[in-house]
Design an enzyme around this catalytic site. Structure first.
Site, PDB file in Angstrom:
ATOM      1  N   LYS A 108       0.835  -1.216   0.000  1.00  0.00           N
ATOM      2  CA  LYS A 108       0.000   0.000   0.000  1.00  0.00           C
ATOM      3  C   LYS A 108       0.867   1.263   0.000  1.00  0.00           C
ATOM      4  O   LYS A 108       0.627   2.193  -0.752  1.00  0.00           O
ATOM      5  CB  LYS A 108      -0.930   0.030   1.231  1.00  0.00           C
ATOM      6  CG  LYS A 108      -1.800  -1.195   1.391  1.00  0.00           C
ATOM      7  CD  LYS A 108      -2.683  -1.110   2.621  1.00  0.00           C
ATOM      8  CE  LYS A 108      -1.944  -1.016   3.941  1.00  0.00           C
ATOM      9  NZ  LYS A 108      -1.186  -2.215   4.311  1.00  0.00           N
ATOM     10  N   ARG A 165      -9.315   1.486   9.107  1.00  0.00           N
ATOM     11  CA  ARG A 165      -8.881   0.140   9.474  1.00  0.00           C
ATOM     12  C   ARG A 165      -9.917  -0.591  10.319  1.00  0.00           C
ATOM     13  O   ARG A 165      -9.686  -1.732  10.712  1.00  0.00           O
ATOM     14  CB  ARG A 165      -7.609   0.250  10.295  1.00  0.00           C
ATOM     15  CG  ARG A 165      -6.374  -0.228   9.578  1.00  0.00           C
ATOM     16  CD  ARG A 165      -5.216   0.121  10.489  1.00  0.00           C
ATOM     17  NE  ARG A 165      -4.129  -0.775  10.354  1.00  0.00           N
ATOM     18  CZ  ARG A 165      -3.002  -0.441   9.715  1.00  0.00           C
ATOM     19  NH1 ARG A 165      -2.868   0.717   9.131  1.00  0.00           N
ATOM     20  NH2 ARG A 165      -2.013  -1.297   9.683  1.00  0.00           N
ATOM     21  N   ARG A 180      11.611  -5.427   4.528  1.00  0.00           N
ATOM     22  CA  ARG A 180      11.445  -3.979   4.286  1.00  0.00           C
ATOM     23  C   ARG A 180      12.492  -3.158   5.049  1.00  0.00           C
ATOM     24  O   ARG A 180      12.798  -3.413   6.204  1.00  0.00           O
ATOM     25  CB  ARG A 180      10.061  -3.525   4.723  1.00  0.00           C
ATOM     26  CG  ARG A 180       9.922  -2.006   4.671  1.00  0.00           C
ATOM     27  CD  ARG A 180       8.523  -1.530   4.897  1.00  0.00           C
ATOM     28  NE  ARG A 180       7.834  -2.273   5.927  1.00  0.00           N
ATOM     29  CZ  ARG A 180       6.524  -2.397   5.978  1.00  0.00           C
ATOM     30  NH1 ARG A 180       5.758  -1.843   5.062  1.00  0.00           N
ATOM     31  NH2 ARG A 180       5.957  -3.085   6.951  1.00  0.00           N
ATOM     32  N   ARG A 201      11.683  -1.059  10.530  1.00  0.00           N
ATOM     33  CA  ARG A 201      10.680  -0.621  11.499  1.00  0.00           C
ATOM     34  C   ARG A 201      10.644  -1.607  12.661  1.00  0.00           C
ATOM     35  O   ARG A 201      10.730  -2.820  12.433  1.00  0.00           O
ATOM     36  CB  ARG A 201       9.305  -0.610  10.813  1.00  0.00           C
ATOM     37  CG  ARG A 201       8.932   0.744  10.287  1.00  0.00           C
ATOM     38  CD  ARG A 201       7.721   0.716   9.411  1.00  0.00           C
ATOM     39  NE  ARG A 201       6.584  -0.044   9.892  1.00  0.00           N
ATOM     40  CZ  ARG A 201       5.447  -0.188   9.216  1.00  0.00           C
ATOM     41  NH1 ARG A 201       5.309   0.392   8.032  1.00  0.00           N
ATOM     42  NH2 ARG A 201       4.450  -0.896   9.694  1.00  0.00           N
ATOM     43  N   ARG A 226       0.126  -8.598  14.015  1.00  0.00           N
ATOM     44  CA  ARG A 226      -0.338  -7.583  13.047  1.00  0.00           C
ATOM     45  C   ARG A 226      -1.305  -8.216  12.044  1.00  0.00           C
ATOM     46  O   ARG A 226      -2.320  -7.632  11.695  1.00  0.00           O
ATOM     47  CB  ARG A 226       0.855  -6.954  12.317  1.00  0.00           C
ATOM     48  CG  ARG A 226       1.635  -5.986  13.189  1.00  0.00           C
ATOM     49  CD  ARG A 226       2.917  -5.535  12.526  1.00  0.00           C
ATOM     50  NE  ARG A 226       2.696  -4.776  11.317  1.00  0.00           N
ATOM     51  CZ  ARG A 226       3.645  -4.519  10.423  1.00  0.00           C
ATOM     52  NH1 ARG A 226       4.873  -4.972  10.603  1.00  0.00           N
ATOM     53  NH2 ARG A 226       3.374  -3.810   9.369  1.00  0.00           N
TER      54      ARG A 226
HETATM   55  P1  AP5 Z   1       4.852  -1.520   1.673  1.00  0.00           P
HETATM   56  O1  AP5 Z   1       4.462  -0.717   0.488  1.00  0.00           O
HETATM   57  O2  AP5 Z   1       5.653  -0.844   2.741  1.00  0.00           O
HETATM   58  O3  AP5 Z   1       3.575  -2.271   2.304  1.00  0.00           O
HETATM   59  P2  AP5 Z   1       2.350  -1.736   3.144  1.00  0.00           P
HETATM   60  O4  AP5 Z   1       1.129  -2.386   2.625  1.00  0.00           O
HETATM   61  O5  AP5 Z   1       2.366  -0.233   3.208  1.00  0.00           O
HETATM   62  O6  AP5 Z   1       2.704  -2.379   4.536  1.00  0.00           O
HETATM   63  P3  AP5 Z   1       2.727  -1.804   6.025  1.00  0.00           P
HETATM   64  O7  AP5 Z   1       3.365  -2.875   6.841  1.00  0.00           O
HETATM   65  O8  AP5 Z   1       3.329  -0.432   6.096  1.00  0.00           O
HETATM   66  O9  AP5 Z   1       1.243  -1.722   6.357  1.00  0.00           O
HETATM   67  P4  AP5 Z   1       0.649  -1.621   7.725  1.00  0.00           P
HETATM   68  O10 AP5 Z   1      -0.737  -1.326   7.361  1.00  0.00           O
HETATM   69  O11 AP5 Z   1       0.822  -2.757   8.638  1.00  0.00           O
HETATM   70  O12 AP5 Z   1       1.519  -0.479   8.476  1.00  0.00           O
HETATM   71  P5  AP5 Z   1       1.145   0.970   8.975  1.00  0.00           P
HETATM   72  O13 AP5 Z   1       2.361   1.773   8.966  1.00  0.00           O
HETATM   73  O14 AP5 Z   1      -0.071   1.454   8.266  1.00  0.00           O
HETATM   74  O15 AP5 Z   1       5.645  -2.805   1.101  1.00  0.00           O
HETATM   75  C1  AP5 Z   1       6.130  -3.812   1.987  1.00  0.00           C
HETATM   76  C2  AP5 Z   1       7.456  -4.360   1.434  1.00  0.00           C
HETATM   77  O16 AP5 Z   1       7.211  -5.042   0.206  1.00  0.00           O
HETATM   78  C3  AP5 Z   1       8.490  -3.277   1.121  1.00  0.00           C
HETATM   79  O17 AP5 Z   1       9.756  -3.774   1.439  1.00  0.00           O
HETATM   80  C4  AP5 Z   1       8.350  -3.058  -0.401  1.00  0.00           C
HETATM   81  O18 AP5 Z   1       9.584  -2.656  -1.003  1.00  0.00           O
HETATM   82  C5  AP5 Z   1       7.931  -4.443  -0.879  1.00  0.00           C
HETATM   83  N1  AP5 Z   1       7.007  -4.404  -2.009  1.00  0.00           N
HETATM   84  C6  AP5 Z   1       5.952  -3.556  -2.181  1.00  0.00           C
HETATM   85  N2  AP5 Z   1       5.270  -3.859  -3.307  1.00  0.00           N
HETATM   86  C7  AP5 Z   1       5.898  -4.936  -3.837  1.00  0.00           C
HETATM   87  C8  AP5 Z   1       5.646  -5.727  -5.016  1.00  0.00           C
HETATM   88  N3  AP5 Z   1       4.601  -5.474  -5.832  1.00  0.00           N
HETATM   89  N4  AP5 Z   1       6.493  -6.760  -5.275  1.00  0.00           N
HETATM   90  C9  AP5 Z   1       7.548  -7.050  -4.440  1.00  0.00           C
HETATM   91  N5  AP5 Z   1       7.827  -6.310  -3.317  1.00  0.00           N
HETATM   92  C10 AP5 Z   1       6.998  -5.281  -3.018  1.00  0.00           C
HETATM   93  O19 AP5 Z   1       0.673   0.682  10.471  1.00  0.00           O
HETATM   94  C11 AP5 Z   1       1.587   0.371  11.492  1.00  0.00           C
HETATM   95  C12 AP5 Z   1       0.847   0.355  12.844  1.00  0.00           C
HETATM   96  O20 AP5 Z   1       0.302   1.659  13.118  1.00  0.00           O
HETATM   97  C13 AP5 Z   1      -0.350  -0.588  12.926  1.00  0.00           C
HETATM   98  O21 AP5 Z   1       0.037  -1.901  13.271  1.00  0.00           O
HETATM   99  C14 AP5 Z   1      -1.181   0.086  14.033  1.00  0.00           C
HETATM  100  O22 AP5 Z   1      -0.653  -0.188  15.307  1.00  0.00           O
HETATM  101  C15 AP5 Z   1      -0.972   1.568  13.758  1.00  0.00           C
HETATM  102  N6  AP5 Z   1      -1.991   2.132  12.848  1.00  0.00           N
HETATM  103  C16 AP5 Z   1      -1.756   2.685  11.619  1.00  0.00           C
HETATM  104  N7  AP5 Z   1      -2.904   3.114  11.088  1.00  0.00           N
HETATM  105  C17 AP5 Z   1      -3.889   2.833  11.985  1.00  0.00           C
HETATM  106  C18 AP5 Z   1      -5.296   3.030  11.992  1.00  0.00           C
HETATM  107  N8  AP5 Z   1      -5.925   3.587  10.949  1.00  0.00           N
HETATM  108  N9  AP5 Z   1      -5.991   2.615  13.070  1.00  0.00           N
HETATM  109  C19 AP5 Z   1      -5.369   2.057  14.124  1.00  0.00           C
HETATM  110  N10 AP5 Z   1      -4.042   1.832  14.183  1.00  0.00           N
HETATM  111  C20 AP5 Z   1      -3.296   2.224  13.127  1.00  0.00           C
END
Ligand code: AP5
Length: 233
Positions: A30, A105, A144, A177, A188
Site C-alpha cells: 500500500k 482500518r 522492508r 521498522r 499484526r
Molecule cells: P509496503 O508498500 O511498505 O507495504 P504496506 O502495505 O504499506 O505495509 P505496512 O506494513 O506499512 O502496512 P501496515 O498497514 O501494517 O503499516 P502501517 O504503517 O499502516 O511494502 C512492503 C514491502 O514489500 C516493502 O519492502 C516493499 O519494497 C515491498 N514491495 C511492495 N510492493 C511490492 C511488489 N509489488 N512486489 C515485491 N515487493 C513489493 O501501520 C503500522 C501500525 O500503526 C499498525 O500496526 C497500528 O498499530 C498503527 N496504525 C496505523 N494506522 C492505523 C489506523 N488507521 N488505526 C489504528 N491503528 C493504526
C-alpha cells in the site's frame, strides 16, 4: 515524509479531486503504491502509520499512547486515530484530494470517514483493495527497510538499494521498522483479519471496492491502480 504532498508530475494534467483509500494487509504494498499515486497527482499521501510514528519520534502525548500498542502489533484506538485524521484533512494541501494508506482500518473508522468527506464536500472515497497471496507477506515485511531521511521504501530481497543500506535518492541510512520483526508480524496479521478485513465486505456492499492483484510486480500493480482511478472518474 510519507504524509507530505509534492507537486504533480510535470507531464500530468489530470486532477485526482477525491479521497482514495488503499486497503490491504500489512506488507501488501500500500505504502509503495500510495507514494507513486500521490506523486502522480500532486496530492498528499496520508499514512496513519507514518503520522503515528512521527508522533512517537517527537514524544507527543499521542505518540506516548501509541508506542506500546504499535510495538505489540495491535491497532491504536479509533478515538486517537480519528482526531489525528480529521485535523490532517483540513490542511490546505488536501484541497484536491489525497491518498489514504492504512486508514480506515475498522468499520467505525470507515463510517467516520464517510461523514468527514461529506462534511468537507468531497466525493465518496474510491477504495482500492490489495488482494495478495498471504505467503508473500512475511518476506515483504521482514525484508522492508525505509530511508530515515525521505521515507523511501526498499526490500532487501525484492527491491534492494543500489548501495548497501543507503537510499538511492538521498543517501539516507535505511532502517527496519520495530514492528517489522518476525515475532510482531503474526499479531499484526491477526489484527488485520479480525478488525480490518471486514471492511472488504463493507465497501464491496457499497459498490465502492476495486480489487488489484497485489502479488504482481510493483509496476504491474501501479498500472492496475491507475486504470482504476481513471476508470472511476
Ligand atoms: P509496503 O508498500 O511498505 O507495504 P504496506 O502495505 O504499506 O505495509 P505496512 O506494513 O506499512 O502496512 P501496515 O498497514 O501494517 O503499516 P502501517 O504503517 O499502516 O511494502 C512492503 C514491502 O514489500 C516493502 O519492502 C516493499 O519494497 C515491498 N514491495 C511492495 N510492493 C511490492 C511488489 N509489488 N512486489 C515485491 N515487493 C513489493 O501501520 C503500522 C501500525 O500503526 C499498525 O500496526 C497500528 O498499530 C498503527 N496504525 C496505523 N494506522 C492505523 C489506523 N488507521 N488505526 C489504528 N491503528 C493504526
Amino acid at each position: 515524509m510519507k504524509t507530505s504532498g509534492i507537486g504533480p508530475d510535470a507531464k500530468s494534467v489530470e486532477q485526482l479531486d477525491r479521497a482514495v483509500v488503499f486497503l490491504g494487509p500489512p506488507g501488501a504494498g500500500k505504502g509503495t503504491q500510495a507514494k507513486e499515486l500521490a506523486k502522480k497527482y500532486g496530492v498528499p499521501h496520508l499514512s496513519t502509520g507514518d503520522m503515528l510514528r512521527e508522533n512517537i519520534a517527537k514524544c507527543t502525548p499521542l505518540g506516548e499512547k501509541a508506542k506500546p500498542i504499535m510495538e505489540r502489533g495491535e491497532l491504536v484506538p479509533d478515538s486517537l486515530v480519528l482526531k489525528m485524521v480529521a485535523h490532517r484533512i483540513e490542511e490546505p494541501d488536501c484541497a484536491h484530494g489525497f491518498v489514504f494508506d492504512g486508514f480506515p482500518r475498522t468499520v467505525a473508522q470507515a463510517q467516520y470517514l464517510g461523514e468527514l468527506l461529506k462534511q468537507h464536500g468531497y466525493k465518496r472515497a474510491l477504495v482500492v483493495h490489495f488482494a495478495i497471496d498471504p505467503s508473500l507477506l512475511l518476506r515483504r515485511i521482514t525484508g522492508r527497510r525505509m530511508c530515515k531521511v525521505g521515507g523511501e521504501i526498499y526490500n532487501i530481497y525484492e527491491r534492494p538499494p543500489k548501495c548497501d543500506l543507503r537510499c538511492d535518492n538521498d543517501g539516507g541510512e535505511l532502517e527496519q521498522r520495530p514492528d517489522d520483526r518476525e515475532d510482531i508480524v503474526s499479531p499484526r496479521l491477526q489484527a488485520y483479519e479480525k478488525q480490518t478485513a471486514p471492511l472488504v465486505a463493507y465497501y464491496r456492499r457499497l459498490g465502492r471496492l476495486h480489487d488489484v492483484d497485489a502479488s504482481q510486480s510493483v509496476s504491474a500493480v501501479a498500472h492496475q491502480v491507475v486504470e482504476i482511478v481513471r476508470g472511476a472518474r
